[in-house]
Design a protein around this motif. Structure first.
Motif, PDB file in Angstrom:
ATOM      1  N   ILE A 185       6.201 -28.402 -24.959  1.00 35.11           N
ATOM      2  CA  ILE A 185       5.705 -27.065 -24.654  1.00 35.11           C
ATOM      3  C   ILE A 185       4.740 -26.681 -25.764  1.00 35.11           C
ATOM      4  O   ILE A 185       5.103 -26.702 -26.946  1.00 35.11           O
ATOM      5  CB  ILE A 185       6.863 -26.059 -24.572  1.00 35.11           C
ATOM      6  N   ALA A 186       3.512 -26.361 -25.396  1.00 36.08           N
ATOM      7  CA  ALA A 186       2.482 -26.057 -26.397  1.00 36.08           C
ATOM      8  C   ALA A 186       1.806 -24.741 -26.021  1.00 36.08           C
ATOM      9  O   ALA A 186       0.895 -24.718 -25.188  1.00 36.08           O
ATOM     10  CB  ALA A 186       1.459 -27.187 -26.478  1.00 36.08           C
ATOM     11  N   PRO A 187       2.261 -23.629 -26.599  1.00 36.11           N
ATOM     12  CA  PRO A 187       1.676 -22.330 -26.245  1.00 36.11           C
ATOM     13  C   PRO A 187       0.400 -22.021 -27.009  1.00 36.11           C
ATOM     14  O   PRO A 187       0.134 -22.583 -28.071  1.00 36.11           O
ATOM     15  CB  PRO A 187       2.776 -21.343 -26.638  1.00 36.11           C
ATOM     16  N   ASP A 188      -0.393 -21.129 -26.444  1.00 37.43           N
ATOM     17  CA  ASP A 188      -1.433 -20.425 -27.183  1.00 37.43           C
ATOM     18  C   ASP A 188      -0.797 -19.146 -27.703  1.00 37.43           C
ATOM     19  O   ASP A 188      -0.336 -18.303 -26.921  1.00 37.43           O
ATOM     20  CB  ASP A 188      -2.618 -20.070 -26.280  1.00 37.43           C
ATOM     21  N   VAL A 189      -0.738 -18.998 -29.021  1.00 37.84           N
ATOM     22  CA  VAL A 189      -0.140 -17.811 -29.619  1.00 37.84           C
ATOM     23  C   VAL A 189      -0.930 -16.568 -29.187  1.00 37.84           C
ATOM     24  O   VAL A 189      -2.145 -16.629 -28.973  1.00 37.84           O
ATOM     25  CB  VAL A 189      -0.145 -17.962 -31.155  1.00 37.84           C
ATOM     26  N   ARG A 190      -0.215 -15.450 -29.029  1.00 38.78           N
ATOM     27  CA  ARG A 190      -0.887 -14.202 -28.629  1.00 38.78           C
ATOM     28  C   ARG A 190      -2.113 -13.958 -29.497  1.00 38.78           C
ATOM     29  O   ARG A 190      -2.086 -14.109 -30.719  1.00 38.78           O
ATOM     30  CB  ARG A 190       0.090 -13.032 -28.761  1.00 38.78           C
ATOM     31  N   GLY A 191      -3.211 -13.582 -28.833  1.00 41.16           N
ATOM     32  CA  GLY A 191      -4.456 -13.325 -29.543  1.00 41.16           C
ATOM     33  C   GLY A 191      -5.284 -14.561 -29.807  1.00 41.16           C
ATOM     34  O   GLY A 191      -6.348 -14.477 -30.422  1.00 41.16           O
ATOM     35  N   HIS A 192      -4.813 -15.715 -29.336  1.00 41.93           N
ATOM     36  CA  HIS A 192      -5.492 -16.991 -29.554  1.00 41.93           C
ATOM     37  C   HIS A 192      -5.713 -17.694 -28.215  1.00 41.93           C
ATOM     38  O   HIS A 192      -4.942 -17.509 -27.262  1.00 41.93           O
ATOM     39  CB  HIS A 192      -4.663 -17.901 -30.454  1.00 41.93           C
ATOM     40  N   GLY A 193      -6.736 -18.544 -28.179  1.00 44.11           N
ATOM     41  CA  GLY A 193      -6.951 -19.375 -27.001  1.00 44.11           C
ATOM     42  C   GLY A 193      -7.025 -18.567 -25.724  1.00 44.11           C
ATOM     43  O   GLY A 193      -7.772 -17.600 -25.615  1.00 44.11           O
ATOM     44  N   SER A 194      -6.196 -18.938 -24.750  1.00 46.07           N
ATOM     45  CA  SER A 194      -6.217 -18.284 -23.442  1.00 46.07           C
ATOM     46  C   SER A 194      -5.114 -17.247 -23.275  1.00 46.07           C
ATOM     47  O   SER A 194      -4.890 -16.762 -22.162  1.00 46.07           O
ATOM     48  CB  SER A 194      -6.095 -19.353 -22.336  1.00 46.07           C
ATOM     49  N   SER A 195      -4.403 -16.912 -24.359  1.00 46.99           N
ATOM     50  CA  SER A 195      -3.359 -15.892 -24.289  1.00 46.99           C
ATOM     51  C   SER A 195      -3.937 -14.498 -24.503  1.00 46.99           C
ATOM     52  O   SER A 195      -4.963 -14.322 -25.157  1.00 46.99           O
ATOM     53  CB  SER A 195      -2.264 -16.156 -25.329  1.00 46.99           C
ATOM     54  N   ALA A 196      -3.227 -13.513 -23.951  1.00 39.06           N
ATOM     55  CA  ALA A 196      -3.662 -12.120 -24.081  1.00 39.06           C
ATOM     56  C   ALA A 196      -3.626 -11.653 -25.529  1.00 39.06           C
ATOM     57  O   ALA A 196      -2.817 -12.125 -26.336  1.00 39.06           O
ATOM     58  CB  ALA A 196      -2.754 -11.230 -23.227  1.00 39.06           C
ATOM     59  N   ASN A 197      -4.499 -10.735 -25.848  1.00 41.50           N
ATOM     60  CA  ASN A 197      -4.405 -10.018 -27.113  1.00 41.50           C
ATOM     61  C   ASN A 197      -3.268  -8.999 -27.020  1.00 41.50           C
ATOM     62  O   ASN A 197      -2.880  -8.590 -25.928  1.00 41.50           O
ATOM     63  CB  ASN A 197      -5.706  -9.292 -27.428  1.00 41.50           C
ATOM     64  N   GLY A 198      -2.766  -8.577 -28.154  1.00 44.90           N
ATOM     65  CA  GLY A 198      -1.747  -7.540 -28.167  1.00 44.90           C
ATOM     66  C   GLY A 198      -2.355  -6.163 -27.985  1.00 44.90           C
ATOM     67  O   GLY A 198      -3.345  -5.827 -28.639  1.00 44.90           O
ATOM     68  N   THR A 199      -1.775  -5.365 -27.098  1.00 43.77           N
ATOM     69  CA  THR A 199      -2.215  -3.979 -26.938  1.00 43.77           C
ATOM     70  C   THR A 199      -1.235  -3.008 -27.589  1.00 43.77           C
ATOM     71  O   THR A 199      -1.482  -1.814 -27.622  1.00 43.77           O
ATOM     72  CB  THR A 199      -2.380  -3.617 -25.452  1.00 43.77           C
ATOM     73  N   ARG A 200      -0.112  -3.540 -28.073  1.00 44.63           N
ATOM     74  CA  ARG A 200       0.870  -2.745 -28.809  1.00 44.63           C
ATOM     75  C   ARG A 200       1.541  -3.660 -29.823  1.00 44.63           C
ATOM     76  O   ARG A 200       1.342  -4.872 -29.790  1.00 44.63           O
ATOM     77  CB  ARG A 200       1.885  -2.120 -27.849  1.00 44.63           C
ATOM     78  N   PRO A 201       2.315  -3.116 -30.751  1.00 46.21           N
ATOM     79  CA  PRO A 201       2.902  -3.955 -31.796  1.00 46.21           C
ATOM     80  C   PRO A 201       3.696  -5.129 -31.234  1.00 46.21           C
ATOM     81  O   PRO A 201       4.410  -4.997 -30.232  1.00 46.21           O
ATOM     82  CB  PRO A 201       3.798  -2.978 -32.561  1.00 46.21           C
ATOM     83  N   PHE A 202       3.571  -6.287 -31.888  1.00 45.66           N
ATOM     84  CA  PHE A 202       4.257  -7.496 -31.429  1.00 45.66           C
ATOM     85  C   PHE A 202       4.557  -8.381 -32.619  1.00 45.66           C
ATOM     86  O   PHE A 202       3.981  -8.239 -33.699  1.00 45.66           O
ATOM     87  CB  PHE A 202       3.391  -8.264 -30.426  1.00 45.66           C
ATOM     88  N   ARG A 203       5.489  -9.320 -32.402  1.00 44.08           N
ATOM     89  CA  ARG A 203       5.773 -10.373 -33.383  1.00 44.08           C
ATOM     90  C   ARG A 203       5.675 -11.705 -32.652  1.00 44.08           C
ATOM     91  O   ARG A 203       6.201 -11.870 -31.547  1.00 44.08           O
ATOM     92  CB  ARG A 203       7.162 -10.211 -34.001  1.00 44.08           C
ATOM     93  N   TRP A 204       5.005 -12.675 -33.272  1.00 44.56           N
ATOM     94  CA  TRP A 204       4.844 -13.979 -32.630  1.00 44.56           C
ATOM     95  C   TRP A 204       6.187 -14.659 -32.386  1.00 44.56           C
ATOM     96  O   TRP A 204       6.360 -15.350 -31.386  1.00 44.56           O
ATOM     97  CB  TRP A 204       3.933 -14.861 -33.475  1.00 44.56           C
ATOM     98  N   ALA A 205       7.152 -14.468 -33.282  1.00 42.44           N
ATOM     99  CA  ALA A 205       8.466 -15.070 -33.082  1.00 42.44           C
ATOM    100  C   ALA A 205       9.128 -14.525 -31.832  1.00 42.44           C
ATOM    101  O   ALA A 205       9.802 -15.264 -31.097  1.00 42.44           O
ATOM    102  CB  ALA A 205       9.347 -14.817 -34.311  1.00 42.44           C
ATOM    103  N   ASP A 206       8.944 -13.244 -31.546  1.00 43.90           N
ATOM    104  CA  ASP A 206       9.526 -12.656 -30.350  1.00 43.90           C
ATOM    105  C   ASP A 206       8.823 -13.159 -29.089  1.00 43.90           C
ATOM    106  O   ASP A 206       9.464 -13.383 -28.052  1.00 43.90           O
ATOM    107  CB  ASP A 206       9.445 -11.129 -30.415  1.00 43.90           C
ATOM    108  N   ASP A 207       7.501 -13.320 -29.172  1.00 45.10           N
ATOM    109  CA  ASP A 207       6.770 -13.906 -28.044  1.00 45.10           C
ATOM    110  C   ASP A 207       7.308 -15.292 -27.712  1.00 45.10           C
ATOM    111  O   ASP A 207       7.533 -15.636 -26.547  1.00 45.10           O
ATOM    112  CB  ASP A 207       5.282 -14.017 -28.364  1.00 45.10           C
ATOM    113  N   LEU A 208       7.510 -16.102 -28.751  1.00 46.44           N
ATOM    114  CA  LEU A 208       8.005 -17.452 -28.535  1.00 46.44           C
ATOM    115  C   LEU A 208       9.412 -17.422 -27.953  1.00 46.44           C
ATOM    116  O   LEU A 208       9.728 -18.193 -27.031  1.00 46.44           O
ATOM    117  CB  LEU A 208       7.987 -18.250 -29.837  1.00 46.44           C
TER     118      LEU A 208
END
Length: 278
Positions: free
Chosen positions: A62-85
């Motif tokens: 499994i190889a994600p694009d981290v939020r705000g990178h590549g083809s993933s959405a940008n954050g529109t509200r506070p976020f943590r990459w660990a929570d996204d994963l």
């Protein structure tokens, strides 16, 4: 889950509908799950050549694009990459997984095992430790300062020069690095930069207290370091290995910040040996 063929960057990707936009990822192979986490400003294509190797060795990759990178959405509200994963792994029913991260991806892996330990079986960090890293040696500090200056001024060429210098490390010139590697890094970075504007709000929320909590990490952890990487990065990786309960390190000679690109066969051997030891 849907596939997209909108652009070369998104070819073969699936998308997870998070609570704040779609997050892109590759998912291929069968077997125990291994998650590949790319470095800052890049995307899943950092592992384009590693994905088939791991899938062919009997792993679900499994190889994600981290939020705000590549083809993933940008954050529109506070976020943590660990929570996204964590959300992605739960969506895919893919935990506990082995997390393999390069640079920022390694920091995300460490943050995730601290915040969501039930989802992590083991960790590989490459050129990274925790997300609370701050550069200390003059060379690394200068690189970071120049990237911030150029980014704030909209100086794309200045930013790229500093970004790629970090890939070469303090012991080499850019001319010493394979131009094909530099071209791949440049392409991915430009794609991610195109998603953002100077001065936009930074909604990424840092994970705190990582070093105080690191002794609680009780899964196997391997640090893979390029011998030509920045000294403070090597020092932080060593500190992490000494701090966790089951840590060890391997050095890849002749590689800088991206041993997966510069010494791919050595990187594959190290990671596969680690996976088979679990």
């Amino acid at each position: 889950m849907t596939a997209s063929s909108a652009s070369p960057a998104s070819s073969g990707l699936c998308f997870f509908a998070s609570s704040d936009g779609d997050l892109a990822y590759r998912d291929t192979g069968t077997g125990d799950p291994v998650v590949l986490l790319h470095s800052g400003f890049l995307d899943h294509r950092l592992f384009e050549d590693r994905i088939p190797v791991l899938a062919g060795a009997g792993y679900r990759v499994i190889a994600p694009d981290v939020r705000g990178h590549g083809s993933s959405a940008n954050g529109t509200r506070p976020f943590r990459w660990a929570d996204d994963l964590a959300g992605l792994l739960r969506h895919l029913d893919a935990g506990p997984a082995v997390l393999v991260g390069v640079s920022m991806g390694g920091a995300i892996a460490t943050d995730t095992v601290l915040e969501h330990p039930e989802l992590v079986r083991a960790v590989v960090v490459c050129g990274a430790a925790t997300s609370e890293f701050r550069p200390t040696d003059p060379w690394h500090t200068q690189i970071r300062t120049e990237m911030e200056r150029a980014g704030g001024a909209g100086d794309m060429q200045g930013w790229l020069k500093a970004f790629l210098a970090a890939a070469a490390g303090p012991h080499r010139a850019l001319d010493d690095v394979d131009p094909a590697i530099l071209g791949r890094l440049r392409e991915m970075a430009l794609h991610t930069l195109s998603k953002h504007t100077p001065g936009e709000p930074d909604r990424q929320v840092p994970v705190t207290g990582t070093w105080a909590r690191a002794p609680r990490i009780d899964v196997p952890l391997l640090a893979v370091n390029g011998s030509l990487d920045a000294p403070d990065l090597l020092g932080e990786a060593g500190r992490l290995v000494r701090t966790v309960r089951h840590g060890r390190s391997v050095t890849v000679d002749g590689a800088g910040h991206y041993p997966n690109l510069e010494r791919p066969q050595a990187f594959d051997r190290i990671v596969l040996d680690f996976l088979r030891s679990l």
